[in-house]
Design a protein around this motif. Sequence first.
Motif, PDB file in Angstrom:
ATOM      1  N   ARG A 127       0.830  -1.205   0.079  1.00 35.28           N
ATOM      2  CA  ARG A 127       0.147  -0.034   0.015  1.00 35.28           C
ATOM      3  C   ARG A 127       0.942   1.360  -0.053  1.00 35.28           C
ATOM      4  NH1 ARG A 127      -3.782   0.444   4.906  1.00 35.28           N
ATOM      5  NH2 ARG A 127      -1.647   0.933   5.506  1.00 35.28           N
ATOM      6  N   ASP A 128       1.725   1.478   0.892  1.00 33.85           N
ATOM      7  CA  ASP A 128       2.540   2.443   0.994  1.00 33.85           C
ATOM      8  C   ASP A 128       3.351   2.823  -0.087  1.00 33.85           C
ATOM      9  OD1 ASP A 128       1.294   3.014   3.334  1.00 33.85           O
ATOM     10  OD2 ASP A 128       3.012   2.114   4.682  1.00 33.85           O
ATOM     11  N   ALA A 129       3.978   1.831  -0.665  1.00 37.28           N
ATOM     12  CA  ALA A 129       4.685   1.865  -1.929  1.00 37.28           C
ATOM     13  C   ALA A 129       3.829   2.416  -3.077  1.00 37.28           C
ATOM     14  CB  ALA A 129       5.364   0.539  -2.326  1.00 37.28           C
ATOM     15  N   ALA A 130       2.823   1.756  -3.201  1.00 35.91           N
ATOM     16  CA  ALA A 130       1.950   2.057  -4.405  1.00 35.91           C
ATOM     17  C   ALA A 130       1.616   3.636  -4.396  1.00 35.91           C
ATOM     18  CB  ALA A 130       0.761   1.219  -4.278  1.00 35.91           C
ATOM     19  N   LEU A 131       1.615   4.245  -3.133  1.00 38.57           N
ATOM     20  CA  LEU A 131       0.989   5.513  -3.109  1.00 38.57           C
ATOM     21  C   LEU A 131       1.942   6.739  -3.986  1.00 38.57           C
ATOM     22  CD1 LEU A 131       0.118   5.880   0.451  1.00 38.57           C
ATOM     23  CD2 LEU A 131      -1.344   5.926  -1.322  1.00 38.57           C
ATOM     24  N   GLY A 132       3.297   6.267  -4.110  1.00 38.49           N
ATOM     25  CA  GLY A 132       4.106   6.932  -5.136  1.00 38.49           C
ATOM     26  C   GLY A 132       3.580   6.975  -6.401  1.00 38.49           C
ATOM     27  N   TRP A 133       2.860   6.084  -6.958  1.00 45.26           N
ATOM     28  CA  TRP A 133       2.300   6.102  -8.525  1.00 45.26           C
ATOM     29  C   TRP A 133       0.789   6.668  -8.393  1.00 45.26           C
ATOM     30  CZ3 TRP A 133       6.127   2.844  -6.446  1.00 45.26           C
ATOM     31  CH2 TRP A 133       7.572   2.884  -7.084  1.00 45.26           C
TER      32      TRP A 133
END
Length: 187
Positions: A127-133
């Motif tokens: 979830r947190d990683a995907a927020l960058g995109w």
Amino acid sequence: MNLGWKLAATVRGHAPDGLLDTYTDERRPLGAQALDWTRAQSAVMKPDPHAQAIQAVVRDLIGTRDGATYVFGRTSGSTIRHDLGGDQPLTGRDAPDFRLEDGTRLGELMSDGLGVVLDFTGDRRLRDAALGWAGRVRYAAGPARNDLGLGAVLVRPDGVVAWAGDRDPDREAFERAAARWFGHPAS
């Protein structure tokens, strides 16, 4: 679809370097395969004794389960796999229409032309990683009815699996794949 989403990303200014070049790299081998398949079909249909012998062999092969499966895969396109690198067998293939337990289908999540990351892990690991995109990739999480033994998948807007992670998906591998297809994450 392959070229369309890449052009859109370029126009919007968030395509990574070389994204448009991947169109030729992906489609040329598939075009060559289609041309070879067409040539083979033409050779079988010739009205000469050699073609008649080949037709008999082809009929016998199609009469078998493996032969019928092979011909179906070639004519339907269901066996197409883009060479995107990686060892996961689903990477480079058209994504199955995963259905999350809440009933949400992957196809519904892709209706607006964004990429999609499906996180099947219970702890929503990506979830947190995907927020960058955000704005380029939609994040959806939850158990899937048939997750194929995966922990997460990243699907490009053309429906091709860009990355797939096992039950314990590697966040860094996800981030590399997301950057490759969707550019650098927002800061």
